[in-house]
Scaffold this active site. Structure first.
Site, PDB file in Angstrom:
ATOM      1  N   TRP A  25      44.590  20.125  19.279  1.00  0.00           N
ATOM      2  CA  TRP A  25      45.592  19.495  20.117  1.00  0.00           C
ATOM      3  C   TRP A  25      46.622  20.456  20.136  1.00  0.00           C
ATOM      4  O   TRP A  25      47.414  19.970  20.979  1.00  0.00           O
ATOM      5  CB  TRP A  25      46.230  18.239  19.465  1.00  0.00           C
ATOM      6  CG  TRP A  25      46.139  18.445  17.829  1.00  0.00           C
ATOM      7  CD1 TRP A  25      47.343  19.000  17.300  1.00  0.00           C
ATOM      8  CD2 TRP A  25      45.488  18.154  16.928  1.00  0.00           C
ATOM      9  NE1 TRP A  25      47.086  18.765  15.951  1.00  0.00           N
ATOM     10  CE2 TRP A  25      45.875  18.398  15.473  1.00  0.00           C
ATOM     11  CE3 TRP A  25      44.036  17.297  16.847  1.00  0.00           C
ATOM     12  CZ2 TRP A  25      45.264  18.214  14.482  1.00  0.00           C
ATOM     13  CZ3 TRP A  25      43.645  17.093  15.546  1.00  0.00           C
ATOM     14  CH2 TRP A  25      44.343  17.305  14.459  1.00  0.00           C
ATOM     15  N   GLU A  38      49.022  12.661  16.425  1.00  0.00           N
ATOM     16  CA  GLU A  38      50.088  12.639  15.376  1.00  0.00           C
ATOM     17  C   GLU A  38      50.267  11.176  14.629  1.00  0.00           C
ATOM     18  O   GLU A  38      50.382  11.290  13.248  1.00  0.00           O
ATOM     19  CB  GLU A  38      51.485  12.547  16.180  1.00  0.00           C
ATOM     20  CG  GLU A  38      52.015  13.878  16.881  1.00  0.00           C
ATOM     21  CD  GLU A  38      51.984  14.886  15.958  1.00  0.00           C
ATOM     22  OE1 GLU A  38      52.476  14.615  14.559  1.00  0.00           O
ATOM     23  OE2 GLU A  38      52.082  16.147  16.392  1.00  0.00           O
ATOM     24  N   THR A  44      47.769  11.854   6.570  1.00  0.00           N
ATOM     25  CA  THR A  44      46.174  12.247   6.472  1.00  0.00           C
ATOM     26  C   THR A  44      46.054  13.616   6.801  1.00  0.00           C
ATOM     27  O   THR A  44      46.865  14.316   7.672  1.00  0.00           O
ATOM     28  CB  THR A  44      45.373  11.471   8.005  1.00  0.00           C
ATOM     29  OG1 THR A  44      45.392  10.166   7.849  1.00  0.00           O
ATOM     30  CG2 THR A  44      44.181  12.051   7.956  1.00  0.00           C
ATOM     31  N   GLY A  82      42.504   4.852   6.424  1.00  0.00           N
ATOM     32  CA  GLY A  82      43.260   4.025   5.597  1.00  0.00           C
ATOM     33  C   GLY A  82      44.690   3.844   6.410  1.00  0.00           C
ATOM     34  O   GLY A  82      44.900   4.060   7.537  1.00  0.00           O
ATOM     35  N   TYR A  83      45.784   3.275   5.799  1.00  0.00           N
ATOM     36  CA  TYR A  83      46.990   2.909   6.457  1.00  0.00           C
ATOM     37  C   TYR A  83      46.789   2.118   7.858  1.00  0.00           C
ATOM     38  O   TYR A  83      47.238   2.767   8.841  1.00  0.00           O
ATOM     39  CB  TYR A  83      47.769   4.410   6.550  1.00  0.00           C
ATOM     40  CG  TYR A  83      48.228   4.765   5.165  1.00  0.00           C
ATOM     41  CD1 TYR A  83      49.239   4.419   4.479  1.00  0.00           C
ATOM     42  CD2 TYR A  83      47.480   5.871   4.851  1.00  0.00           C
ATOM     43  CE1 TYR A  83      49.850   4.943   3.316  1.00  0.00           C
ATOM     44  CE2 TYR A  83      47.813   6.374   3.549  1.00  0.00           C
ATOM     45  CZ  TYR A  83      48.920   6.090   2.877  1.00  0.00           C
ATOM     46  OH  TYR A  83      49.350   6.732   1.734  1.00  0.00           O
ATOM     47  N   TYR A 121      60.039  11.489  14.137  1.00  0.00           N
ATOM     48  CA  TYR A 121      59.333  12.601  14.042  1.00  0.00           C
ATOM     49  C   TYR A 121      58.255  12.612  15.222  1.00  0.00           C
ATOM     50  O   TYR A 121      58.170  13.545  16.037  1.00  0.00           O
ATOM     51  CB  TYR A 121      58.397  12.889  12.775  1.00  0.00           C
ATOM     52  CG  TYR A 121      57.334  13.800  12.629  1.00  0.00           C
ATOM     53  CD1 TYR A 121      57.493  15.147  12.760  1.00  0.00           C
ATOM     54  CD2 TYR A 121      56.026  13.225  12.933  1.00  0.00           C
ATOM     55  CE1 TYR A 121      56.350  15.865  13.108  1.00  0.00           C
ATOM     56  CE2 TYR A 121      55.043  13.950  13.000  1.00  0.00           C
ATOM     57  CZ  TYR A 121      55.066  15.414  13.193  1.00  0.00           C
ATOM     58  OH  TYR A 121      54.015  16.179  13.568  1.00  0.00           O
ATOM     59  N   ASP A 139      59.281  16.780   9.478  1.00  0.00           N
ATOM     60  CA  ASP A 139      58.173  16.234   8.815  1.00  0.00           C
ATOM     61  C   ASP A 139      58.266  16.766   7.449  1.00  0.00           C
ATOM     62  O   ASP A 139      59.204  17.725   7.040  1.00  0.00           O
ATOM     63  CB  ASP A 139      56.737  16.349   9.341  1.00  0.00           C
ATOM     64  CG  ASP A 139      56.410  17.792   9.348  1.00  0.00           C
ATOM     65  OD1 ASP A 139      57.066  18.828   9.222  1.00  0.00           O
ATOM     66  OD2 ASP A 139      55.024  18.034   9.840  1.00  0.00           O
ATOM     67  N   CYS A 193      54.586  28.516   3.493  1.00  0.00           N
ATOM     68  CA  CYS A 193      55.589  27.745   2.715  1.00  0.00           C
ATOM     69  C   CYS A 193      54.938  26.635   2.315  1.00  0.00           C
ATOM     70  O   CYS A 193      55.393  25.441   2.581  1.00  0.00           O
ATOM     71  CB  CYS A 193      56.849  27.489   3.395  1.00  0.00           C
ATOM     72  SG  CYS A 193      58.439  27.341   2.280  1.00  0.00           S
ATOM     73  N   CYS A 200      54.976  33.705  -0.858  1.00  0.00           N
ATOM     74  CA  CYS A 200      56.270  34.141  -0.706  1.00  0.00           C
ATOM     75  C   CYS A 200      56.148  35.698  -0.765  1.00  0.00           C
ATOM     76  O   CYS A 200      57.002  36.140  -0.010  1.00  0.00           O
ATOM     77  CB  CYS A 200      56.916  33.787  -1.944  1.00  0.00           C
ATOM     78  SG  CYS A 200      57.407  32.012  -2.015  1.00  0.00           S
ATOM     79  N   CYS A 209      65.557  34.154   1.870  1.00  0.00           N
ATOM     80  CA  CYS A 209      65.066  32.814   1.474  1.00  0.00           C
ATOM     81  C   CYS A 209      65.999  32.745   0.177  1.00  0.00           C
ATOM     82  O   CYS A 209      65.645  33.397  -0.849  1.00  0.00           O
ATOM     83  CB  CYS A 209      63.763  32.648   1.263  1.00  0.00           C
ATOM     84  SG  CYS A 209      63.284  31.080   0.378  1.00  0.00           S
TER      85      CYS A 209
END
Length: 351
Positions: A25, A38, A44, A82-83, A121, A139, A193, A200, A209
């Site tokens: 996507w 999204e 997920t 789920g959800y 978001y 997010d 990150c 790092c 940073c």
């Protein structure tokens, strides 16, 4: 160059030259497909959501086809993710788009945000990716990147934290290329990150940073609230009458609403065979009826965000039908294959 300008410039350079993260996507301009991706990716992992996204787009290429499809079919395709409130919201929003908007996906941020199940978001992602509108995404990946780079210790799950990060994200956004910037910062959080073992040593933001230079990488971002988990114990009776099985649709506003299950006895602990025979439900169902317990499963467990589900499956065979109950359906094995079940049950059926 101040830290904010350095951050945006370095991030965009990394995205252009070194971002190799591929997803079907990425670069998509169809707001409907972005919306589907999204919603699926909420709670997920990408690896798990990819196959679901592809099946959804194949089965429902637009909002009209999703709105017109039987809800049972939609839930069946969602089975295992789920959800399930996400799926219910998808259906509701697709029907709204089809009936109230003539099938045309909304084009501005506020109208996208008004869709059921769409938060800041998701609305920002769709508005920036599909329409190049200057709305910054926030997010988990973005919270983490911003917290570490700028050394922010304000908890991300507080009102003060959300306001702080929202303002900062808006200041950092490349307003000429918001979609590219948003995708870049999310990818950066996913592959560089990372929550654990971030890269790092090779990070292009390392120089400025704060978390890296003050050795705060493992303590940021900060969360104030801890999740309180509830334990529940589900004992399922898989009752076989003449080769068919009794199921019911969960209609209460609880987990797995709208999905199917076998006869459920929820208790304060997992039952043994002897315990089961003494329960009121068992006695009421099988009193003066010939039955045989043909199998008992091992204990199963499923971890949800706020709940831990433990359970067992008792196979029971009867020679005469159960007394009529409004919420019980007698279905064949073939019909079971087309009904949407919670992952907890579907995993057992597959085993």
């Amino acid at each position: 160059m101040n830290n904010k300008k350095f951050f945006t410039k370095a991030l965009l350079k990394w995205n252009c030259n070194d971002n190799k993260r591929e997803m079907p996507w990425k670069g998509e301009k169809d707001p409907y497909k972005i919306w589907i991706s999204e919603i699926i990716l909420q709670q997920t992992r990408v690896q798990q959501g990819l196959a679901y996204y592809q099946r959804f787009i194949e089965a429902f290429p637009d909002a009209q086809s999703l709105a017109a499809s039987p809800e049972q079919k939609v839930f069946k395709l969602w089975e295992g993710l789920g959800y399930y409130s996400r799926c219910r919201n998808l259906i509701a929003s697709a029907k709204f788009i089809a009936s109230e908007l003539n099938g045309k996906f909304p084009e501005n941020y506020s109208d996208i945000l008004a869709l059921k199940g769409v938060g800041d978001y998701t609305a920002s992602a769709i508005a920036s990716f599909a329409y190049n509108q200057p709305h910054a995404v926030l997010d988990g990946n973005v919270f983490r990147v911003l917290s570490r780079f700028f050394g922010l210790e304000t908890p991300v799950d507080t009102n003060a934290g959300k306001k702080l990060y929202s303002l900062l994200a808006g200041e950092l956004l490349d307003r000429k290329n918001p979609g590219i910037y948003n995708q870049g910062i999310m990818d950066f959080g996913a592959v560089i990150c990372k929550p654990a073992q971030p890269l790092c040593d090779t990070c292009p933001l390392q120089l400025k940073c704060i978390a890296f230079n003050k050795q705060l990488v493992n303590t940021l971002p900060v969360k104030e609230k801890s999740i309180k988990r509830r334990e529940r114990f589900f004992n399922y009776l898989i009752v076989n009458y003449a080769g068919s099985f009794y199921v019911r649709k969960r209609s209460a506003k609880d987990i797995w609403q709208g999905l199917y299950e076998f006869i459920l006895l929820e208790t304060g602990h997992i039952l043994t065979d002897a315990d089961l025979l003494k329960t009121k439900l068992f006695v009421s169902l099988f009193n003066k009826k010939k039955y045989s317990i043909t199998g008992v499963s091992n204990a199963y467990k499923q971890q949800l965000t706020h709940q831990t589900i433990y359970g067992k499956f008792f196979h029971i065979k009867i020679n005469s039908p159960l007394k009529s109950k409004n919420d019980l359906l007698l279905v064949t094995k073939e019909q079971i294959n087309h009904l949407p079940f919670p992952k907890f049950i579907a995993a057992y059926l597959i085993d």
